[in-house]
Design a protein around this motif. Sequence first.
Motif, PDB file in Angstrom:
ATOM      1  N   CYS A 186      47.682  44.025  39.705  1.00  0.00           N
ATOM      2  CA  CYS A 186      46.343  43.507  39.460  1.00  0.00           C
ATOM      3  C   CYS A 186      45.884  42.688  40.667  1.00  0.00           C
ATOM      4  O   CYS A 186      46.591  41.790  41.135  1.00  0.00           O
TER       5      CYS A 186
ATOM      6  N   CYS B  80      43.959  45.747  33.622  1.00  0.00           N
ATOM      7  CA  CYS B  80      45.078  44.807  33.512  1.00  0.00           C
ATOM      8  C   CYS B  80      45.166  44.257  32.088  1.00  0.00           C
ATOM      9  O   CYS B  80      44.227  43.636  31.605  1.00  0.00           O
TER      10      CYS B  80
ATOM     11  N   CYS C  58      44.543  40.289  32.185  1.00  0.00           N
ATOM     12  CA  CYS C  58      43.255  39.635  32.455  1.00  0.00           C
ATOM     13  C   CYS C  58      42.069  40.588  32.354  1.00  0.00           C
ATOM     14  O   CYS C  58      40.942  40.217  32.672  1.00  0.00           O
TER      15      CYS C  58
HETATM   16 ZN   LIG Z   1      45.220  40.868  35.854  1.00  0.00          ZN
END
Ligand SMILES: [Zn+2]
Lengths: 145, 386
Positions: free
Chosen positions: A38, A52, A55
Amino acid sequence: MTDAGKKKAVGLPLPLMQGLHGEFYGHCAAGRLSFQRCSDCGRWRHVPREICPACSSWNWSWEQSSGRGTVYTYTIAERPMHPAFAERCPYAVVVVEMEEGVRLLSRVVDCPPSELEIGAAVKVDFEDVGSTAAGKVLLPVFRRG
Amino acid sequence: MKDKACIVGVGATGFCRGEGSGKSLHGLQLEAALAALADAGLRAGEVDGIMPFPNLGTAEGFAASLGCENLRFATTVNMGGAAPVASLGVAAAAVSSGLADYVLMPAGWNGYSGSRAGAIVQEMTASIPGGAIARDFYLPHGLVAPPQWYALIARRHMHEYGTTAEQLGAVALAMRKHAQLNPAAVMHGKSMTMEQYLASPMITDPYRLFDCCLETDGAAAFVVTSAERARDLARTPVYISGVASAQPYPADEITGREDIFRTGLTVAAPRAFEMAGVKPADADFAQVYDCFTFEVVQQLEEAGFCARGEGGAFVQEGRIELGGELPVNTHGGLLSEAHVLGMGHVVEAVRQLRGEAAGRQVADASLGVVTGWGDFGDGSIAVLRN
Ligand SMILES: [Zn+2]
């Protein structure tokens, strides 16, 4: 590269080489074990996914792994459950925990199943298992050390 | 939803290996469905909700055969072997909210004479969540079938907690012992010792032959209705006091789980017990999805019958046998009765709570637990009472 061609078994199931899975194997075919990372939170991931899970970022890149890991767990297949692997029995399939924190399923090709130990250090290598329309397929496998 | 729905009918076909059922996939399940409906005292046409097992038939097909002219609720819970118990929850929600009056779940297969474990690998990866992951990242390395997937978890548990082969054997022995009290069990008349267990051939280390469930032809079914309607029916209703299902994370991939022992059941069990207002220790018995021996150990831990890491000790010395602290799989389970996709555990729980389990009856059974386990560790659990 290891044992290229020697272990080719008729009808060995090969990955479909499509989408992100295909990209992963494309790196393997070039001799690199790479995982998605990420770009926003830095989390490594395997298996490949669109965004991801930590997040929700869409931003990521393929980054090369150190190739080093340890044996997390394994099983030793004594009875064939798929004809392509019948002659290979007994063989161990191993979950390797990489330095980057991801785990992947693989094999340790230079270690007899009876000598496998959880926690043992391993490093990546590649095994040529054949070709699809998309090109050569090299599986990431591991060696001791 | 507590106690608002009941299981009012259960039924099963005979179970067999070798000679084959002589029936189609559809026919086997219809036989079980008719038995469950007869048990409930219902005409087949009264069914207005059908929940087929994933990939083993359609609600439309069952409704057509059974003459259900008013089918108004049809759905499938895609959780593999966790589907039957999870379906109890969906059926309970449907009948307690008025979406349907009588929900039927049939399930069964020619698991021995039809396509068997080895042959269905490719089908399985096409039909389960995570199938594309298995195809691209598991199969090429030779990890091709459920005993191998789950053996990875069992091995890690043995490493972390010292769980032993003899403890896995204690599960196999308990199931086999119970099957001696169940004339319908495939392993009825075939007792087993620890020596025989340990001498059985290794299939996928640490799983030996006798760690693995049977492959059988057979089917079973249940009918769920509301507590109000249940009062007018023939049988003692079995109340669904608590029910829940959940997924592991990630549900579509085994190896990347931060906590490899956390399954769907880890999340579902506290919810089901809370709904029922009881604790695991209150259960008089548990029917635990025993696709392989270690999955019993793991589910006993994750459901809260004991702490994580203590499952190996929990199953030893007769504690999960009839007469022990928590009789588990009093019918013999998947390991020794038959593999009917987890339906057998529901059927047995109902029989125990109706006092119909004959020579294997748990004395004064009034509260029982049933679990389901499917795909890569999907979990389901129901707390049932009479
Ligand atoms: Zn992430």
